[in-house]
Design a protein around this motif. Structure first.
Motif, PDB file in Angstrom:
ATOM      1  N   SER A 189      82.023  46.365   3.690  1.00 19.82           N
ATOM      2  CA  SER A 189      81.718  46.686   2.296  1.00 19.82           C
ATOM      3  C   SER A 189      82.747  47.660   1.733  1.00 19.82           C
ATOM      4  O   SER A 189      83.208  47.509   0.591  1.00 19.82           O
ATOM      5  N   ARG A 245      77.823  60.809  12.604  1.00 24.70           N
ATOM      6  CA  ARG A 245      78.363  59.911  11.601  1.00 24.70           C
ATOM      7  C   ARG A 245      79.877  59.919  11.688  1.00 24.70           C
ATOM      8  O   ARG A 245      80.481  60.825  12.249  1.00 24.70           O
ATOM      9  N   ILE A 293      79.711  57.027   7.305  1.00 21.87           N
ATOM     10  CA  ILE A 293      78.710  56.057   7.761  1.00 21.87           C
ATOM     11  C   ILE A 293      77.864  56.699   8.849  1.00 21.87           C
ATOM     12  O   ILE A 293      78.406  57.259   9.817  1.00 21.87           O
ATOM     13  N   LYS A 296      78.987  46.114   8.907  1.00 23.20           N
ATOM     14  CA  LYS A 296      78.725  45.669   7.524  1.00 23.20           C
ATOM     15  C   LYS A 296      79.148  46.734   6.528  1.00 23.20           C
ATOM     16  O   LYS A 296      79.731  46.415   5.487  1.00 23.20           O
ATOM     17  N   GLU A 297      78.864  47.998   6.837  1.00 22.45           N
ATOM     18  CA  GLU A 297      79.283  49.078   5.933  1.00 22.45           C
ATOM     19  C   GLU A 297      80.806  49.184   5.871  1.00 22.45           C
ATOM     20  O   GLU A 297      81.374  49.462   4.814  1.00 22.45           O
ATOM     21  N   ARG A 309      84.664  55.788   3.836  1.00 23.69           N
ATOM     22  CA  ARG A 309      83.236  56.014   3.644  1.00 23.69           C
ATOM     23  C   ARG A 309      82.661  56.722   4.870  1.00 23.69           C
ATOM     24  O   ARG A 309      83.011  56.398   6.004  1.00 23.69           O
TER      25      ARG A 309
END
Length: 189
Positions: free
Chosen positions: A53, A19, A38, A49-50, A36
């Motif tokens: 976001s 990750r 991921i 997409k993450e 974030r």
């Protein structure tokens, strides 16, 4: 609120899954942390997409740029700050399929995905405790009938460790040690 206020999420407990921690550079440059963790073992589109976001949560306009500020679960391979998400997803998928030995191969071949994939698919000979154990099995598979016909004092005098070292030094095989396991690859493919 002052300019050094952070909204940094707590780092979750480490996992073995690959990750990445992706951070908004607009926020970073403004003195705030926005990012974030991921999971990287999904396709590149899902990762993008993450990221989008996460960028949508920014108070900075325009929040379009991002960078990889941390990572885990990639073994010996280290994604760079601006590594292609396609590369990250591909490497993570191979690690999920083959384990950390794929990351070691990728590192061994200087980041060349094509070479690492070729050797994991075509050249992997398995995992042994030692070169001698590999050599004994290799020779036993080829010459079992002949070896069994030798007198015991000769059979037990065969130096399989030396044979294994000779195979490696002669360029027939190469080895990678990952997590204490000796992975052996056919160097002649």
């Amino acid at each position: 609120m002052n300019s050094t206020e952070t909204n940094a999420p707590q780092t979750p407990a480490p996992t073995n899954k690959p990750r990445i921690y992706v951070a908004s550079l607009s926020d970073y440059n403004a003195g705030r942390l926005l990012g974030r963790w991921i999971n990287a073992d999904q396709d590149a589109e899902a990762i993008h997409k993450e990221i989008q976001s996460m960028l949508a949560e920014s108070r900075e306009y325009p929040a379009e740029e991002w960078a990889i500020h941390d990572y885990e679960g990639f073994g010996e391979w280290n994604p760079r700050e601006y590594e292609s998400i396609g590369t990250v997803a591909t490497v993570a998928a191979h690690i999920a399929e083959h384990g950390e030995v794929f990351a070691a191969l990728l590192n061994h071949f200087g980041g060349d995905l094509e070479d690492a994939n070729r050797w994991i698919e075509e050249g992997a000979r398995g995992c042994w405790r030692s070169l001698g154990e590999f050599a004994e099995e290799f020779i036993g598979d080829i010459y079992a009938h002949e070896i069994n016909r030798l007198p015991e004092f000769i059979r037990f005098a065969i130096d399989y460790d030396q044979i294994g070292r000779d195979m490696e030094m002669g360029g027939d095989i190469f080895t990678l040690t990952v997590g204490g396991d000796l992975h052996i690859f056919d160097a002649t493919i």
